[in-house]
Design an enzyme around this catalytic site. Sequence first.
Site, PDB file in Angstrom:
ATOM      1  N   ARG A  12      11.511  34.447 125.752  1.00 16.32           N
ATOM      2  CA  ARG A  12      10.900  34.086 127.183  1.00 16.32           C
ATOM      3  C   ARG A  12      11.634  33.566 128.025  1.00 16.32           C
ATOM      4  O   ARG A  12      11.877  31.980 127.863  1.00 16.32           O
ATOM      5  CB  ARG A  12       8.883  33.452 127.047  1.00 16.32           C
ATOM      6  CG  ARG A  12       8.329  33.721 126.079  1.00 16.32           C
ATOM      7  CD  ARG A  12       6.981  33.535 125.535  1.00 16.32           C
ATOM      8  NE  ARG A  12       6.301  34.403 125.241  1.00 16.32           N
ATOM      9  CZ  ARG A  12       4.907  34.234 124.723  1.00 16.32           C
ATOM     10  NH1 ARG A  12       3.833  33.661 125.292  1.00 16.32           N
ATOM     11  NH2 ARG A  12       4.341  34.969 124.139  1.00 16.32           N
ATOM     12  N   ARG A  28       4.806  23.238 120.454  1.00 13.69           N
ATOM     13  CA  ARG A  28       3.661  22.868 120.799  1.00 13.69           C
ATOM     14  C   ARG A  28       2.642  21.765 119.556  1.00 13.69           C
ATOM     15  O   ARG A  28       2.229  20.611 119.753  1.00 13.69           O
ATOM     16  CB  ARG A  28       2.989  23.878 121.150  1.00 13.69           C
ATOM     17  CG  ARG A  28       3.431  25.184 121.944  1.00 13.69           C
ATOM     18  CD  ARG A  28       3.461  24.260 123.384  1.00 13.69           C
ATOM     19  NE  ARG A  28       3.699  25.315 124.765  1.00 13.69           N
ATOM     20  CZ  ARG A  28       2.876  25.779 125.524  1.00 13.69           C
ATOM     21  NH1 ARG A  28       2.124  26.076 125.372  1.00 13.69           N
ATOM     22  NH2 ARG A  28       3.673  27.051 126.050  1.00 13.69           N
ATOM     23  N   CYS A  40       2.956  40.106 116.912  1.00 11.62           N
ATOM     24  CA  CYS A  40       2.192  40.787 117.027  1.00 11.62           C
ATOM     25  C   CYS A  40       2.114  42.678 117.094  1.00 11.62           C
ATOM     26  O   CYS A  40       2.559  42.877 116.439  1.00 11.62           O
ATOM     27  CB  CYS A  40       0.577  40.857 117.479  1.00 11.62           C
ATOM     28  SG  CYS A  40       0.902  41.085 119.468  1.00 11.62           S
ATOM     29  N   ARG A  56       7.496  23.724 127.027  1.00  9.52           N
ATOM     30  CA  ARG A  56       7.482  24.662 127.135  1.00  9.52           C
ATOM     31  C   ARG A  56       8.925  25.356 127.043  1.00  9.52           C
ATOM     32  O   ARG A  56      10.684  25.101 128.258  1.00  9.52           O
ATOM     33  CB  ARG A  56       7.098  25.349 128.709  1.00  9.52           C
ATOM     34  CG  ARG A  56       6.880  26.735 129.376  1.00  9.52           C
ATOM     35  CD  ARG A  56       6.161  26.629 130.363  1.00  9.52           C
ATOM     36  NE  ARG A  56       4.865  26.239 130.816  1.00  9.52           N
ATOM     37  CZ  ARG A  56       4.303  27.347 129.910  1.00  9.52           C
ATOM     38  NH1 ARG A  56       4.677  28.262 129.721  1.00  9.52           N
ATOM     39  NH2 ARG A  56       2.517  26.564 129.708  1.00  9.52           N
ATOM     40  N   GLU A  84      10.944  31.905 130.573  1.00  7.17           N
ATOM     41  CA  GLU A  84       9.719  30.666 131.581  1.00  7.17           C
ATOM     42  C   GLU A  84      10.445  29.836 132.836  1.00  7.17           C
ATOM     43  O   GLU A  84       9.583  29.600 133.720  1.00  7.17           O
ATOM     44  CB  GLU A  84       9.931  29.768 130.126  1.00  7.17           C
ATOM     45  CG  GLU A  84       8.885  29.942 129.178  1.00  7.17           C
ATOM     46  CD  GLU A  84       7.784  30.677 129.834  1.00  7.17           C
ATOM     47  OE1 GLU A  84       6.872  30.292 130.817  1.00  7.17           O
ATOM     48  OE2 GLU A  84       6.693  30.705 128.014  1.00  7.17           O
ATOM     49  N   ASP A 106      -8.137  29.139 122.836  1.00  7.66           N
ATOM     50  CA  ASP A 106      -7.253  28.425 123.558  1.00  7.66           C
ATOM     51  C   ASP A 106      -7.795  27.248 122.641  1.00  7.66           C
ATOM     52  O   ASP A 106      -8.179  26.452 123.057  1.00  7.66           O
ATOM     53  CB  ASP A 106      -6.668  27.935 125.016  1.00  7.66           C
ATOM     54  CG  ASP A 106      -5.741  29.823 125.469  1.00  7.66           C
ATOM     55  OD1 ASP A 106      -5.543  29.836 124.857  1.00  7.66           O
ATOM     56  OD2 ASP A 106      -5.426  29.200 126.539  1.00  7.66           O
ATOM     57  N   CYS A 136      -4.838  38.807 116.159  1.00 11.58           N
ATOM     58  CA  CYS A 136      -3.666  37.701 116.125  1.00 11.58           C
ATOM     59  C   CYS A 136      -3.836  36.308 116.436  1.00 11.58           C
ATOM     60  O   CYS A 136      -4.527  35.550 117.599  1.00 11.58           O
ATOM     61  CB  CYS A 136      -2.344  38.085 116.733  1.00 11.58           C
ATOM     62  SG  CYS A 136      -2.608  37.749 118.913  1.00 11.58           S
ATOM     63  N   ASN A 147      -3.990  29.277 120.566  1.00  8.78           N
ATOM     64  CA  ASN A 147      -4.506  29.942 120.495  1.00  8.78           C
ATOM     65  C   ASN A 147      -5.521  30.956 119.217  1.00  8.78           C
ATOM     66  O   ASN A 147      -4.321  31.403 117.998  1.00  8.78           O
ATOM     67  CB  ASN A 147      -4.548  30.702 121.845  1.00  8.78           C
ATOM     68  CG  ASN A 147      -2.991  31.848 121.608  1.00  8.78           C
ATOM     69  OD1 ASN A 147      -3.204  32.296 120.402  1.00  8.78           O
ATOM     70  ND2 ASN A 147      -2.682  32.110 122.715  1.00  8.78           N
ATOM     71  N   GLU A 164      -1.744  24.276 125.934  1.00  7.21           N
ATOM     72  CA  GLU A 164      -2.496  24.584 125.077  1.00  7.21           C
ATOM     73  C   GLU A 164      -1.390  24.499 123.527  1.00  7.21           C
ATOM     74  O   GLU A 164      -0.062  25.300 124.232  1.00  7.21           O
ATOM     75  CB  GLU A 164      -1.903  26.555 125.649  1.00  7.21           C
ATOM     76  CG  GLU A 164      -2.718  27.317 124.745  1.00  7.21           C
ATOM     77  CD  GLU A 164      -2.597  29.147 125.240  1.00  7.21           C
ATOM     78  OE1 GLU A 164      -2.602  29.123 126.307  1.00  7.21           O
ATOM     79  OE2 GLU A 164      -1.731  29.141 124.552  1.00  7.21           O
ATOM     80  N   GLU A 177       2.616  34.131 113.203  1.00  6.21           N
ATOM     81  CA  GLU A 177       2.259  34.229 114.347  1.00  6.21           C
ATOM     82  C   GLU A 177       1.091  35.389 112.409  1.00  6.21           C
ATOM     83  O   GLU A 177       1.560  36.311 112.758  1.00  6.21           O
ATOM     84  CB  GLU A 177       2.196  35.686 115.407  1.00  6.21           C
ATOM     85  CG  GLU A 177       1.208  36.302 115.467  1.00  6.21           C
ATOM     86  CD  GLU A 177       0.887  36.960 117.098  1.00  6.21           C
ATOM     87  OE1 GLU A 177       2.302  36.676 118.410  1.00  6.21           O
ATOM     88  OE2 GLU A 177       0.359  37.508 117.949  1.00  6.21           O
TER      89      GLU A 177
END
Length: 503
Positions: free
Chosen positions: A334, A469, A304, A345, A336, A416, A462, A437, A434, A353
């Site tokens: 990311r 996931r 976003c 993860r 993590e 979520d 967004c 979202n 999760e 998105e």
Amino acid sequence: MENELVAEVVLSGALPEGPEGEALVRPIAEEAVAQVLGAKSEGAVSQLVVRGERIAITLTSTGARPHQALLSFVKRLQDRLGRSHRVGIRSLRALHYTVRFPLDPVPAQPIGLPIPHEIWYEGTTAVLTLSELDEEALRDNWIDRAVALVEEKARRQAYQGKEQYWALLKPAVVRPGSFREDPTEAMIRRGWVRNGPTKGKWFLGPRAAHVLRAMERLARREVLEPLGFSEVVQPHHDSFDILLRTGHLAGLPGEFYYVAEPRTRDPGAWERFTDLVKITRQVPTEELAKLVGPPSAVSCYAQCPTVYWWLSGRTIAEGSLPLKVYDRTAISNRYESGGRHGLERVDEFHRIEPVYLGTPEQLLALREELLARYTQVFDNVLELEWRTAWVTPFYLQQSGGVGVEDATERIQGTIDFEAYLPYRGSREESEWLEFQNLSIVGDKYTKAFTIRPQKGLLWSGCSGIGLERWTTAFLAQKGLDPEGWPSRFREIAGPPPPDPTFL
Ligand code: ATP
Ligand code: ZN
Ligand code: MG
């Protein structure tokens, strides 16, 4: 008195010492204070000493901060003395700048700042003194930013390190199943995925890629296209400027993968490096560090921010609202670290998105439409055991209408979507995943990127559709055998491709 600014102005030449010099300078200072701070804020020149080329001046005020008056004083001084005494300004600095402001409750742990300062408390009043601020820091209003930072740190402490508030919205419908394995482990065993070659990254072979891409098709066909979302294709690197504006750079600097550029592409400059590689067959990291510049951008963290950048400085015609776009091109990276686990993860993930901008009413209506579509997919296509929760990220806690305590207030914030992962234990005690979202963030980003509507208010939001996931939530509940998959998902996925056989 709430604010006290003790400053020193150095001139390029000496003024008369003592009362004579002061008589020259004081009216200028008082004029600046009166004009900039006005009568209401009770600004005063509480001390003024002229000694050679130095002027020591202390300004006090309530309400408005006195540094604007100081800057105005210096400008006036320059104009007047330049003419009458041929003296200019050499430098300006604040020795101490003290402000008092309410802080309730007083933080239990000490609060630190990365610039010279002292902070103490008188009841529920914080007294903050910054020392040694140069002209730029004064012009740049560091004092108010430091106060805001102290307030933020105090709020965080009061929040007891809890980053998110959580309240169940829609409970799950129980769907008994027999699969109990960690889906990543099961995929590794069957050769669907392979871990590596760098941290938290996975290679998805044909079978795993087939499921992930089916999820992507599902989201586009059943959710985004029917709701009129259009695809955009955005760059993969985010500029620091974008992340400064969204607040991500101040909020999550430890979660980014940074991008650095070579200092040059001249082969001559790289010769020593390439020669070392040829001889040692290793990476000469010290040599490399010399040839690569400092990080200058970030690998996509979320999509976003760049969509907001695309719209920055623009006014959106009423007929184009609500504006609905989605990106599925930029891949999120990311760091993590210790949190990495399987495909759930990862340090690199694929996400669609959707981003939407419109009036508050348009976005609230769109949220309902998205919820209805998502529900249809999770209930009737994937047949998942899932629930939703209202969570409010820390950065929105302080805005209005976030519904932290009062459910009727749930306007700005995040929903979520969580899936039960049987391998993790019982429904009651295990942590659910999760898997996506959906947020409305008010005018936080439209303001930060100066995106305007033709009229009225412009809000944005967004939704993060994490394909790894969706995939793990689905496989954790349904298993890896397509025979056990719901028929509607099998239709969308089509026949699974063969994985290579390894001997
Ligand atoms: P989490 O709390 O699990 O770390 P997050 O709050 O950081 O998630 P967001 O930044 O809101 O997640 O990202 C939106 C979506 O992106 C998530 O719902 C999830 O589907 C996906 N996602 C985020 N981080 C990861 C990750 N490390 N691996 C796989 N998917 C992820
Ligand atoms: Zn986002
Ligand atoms: Mg996270």
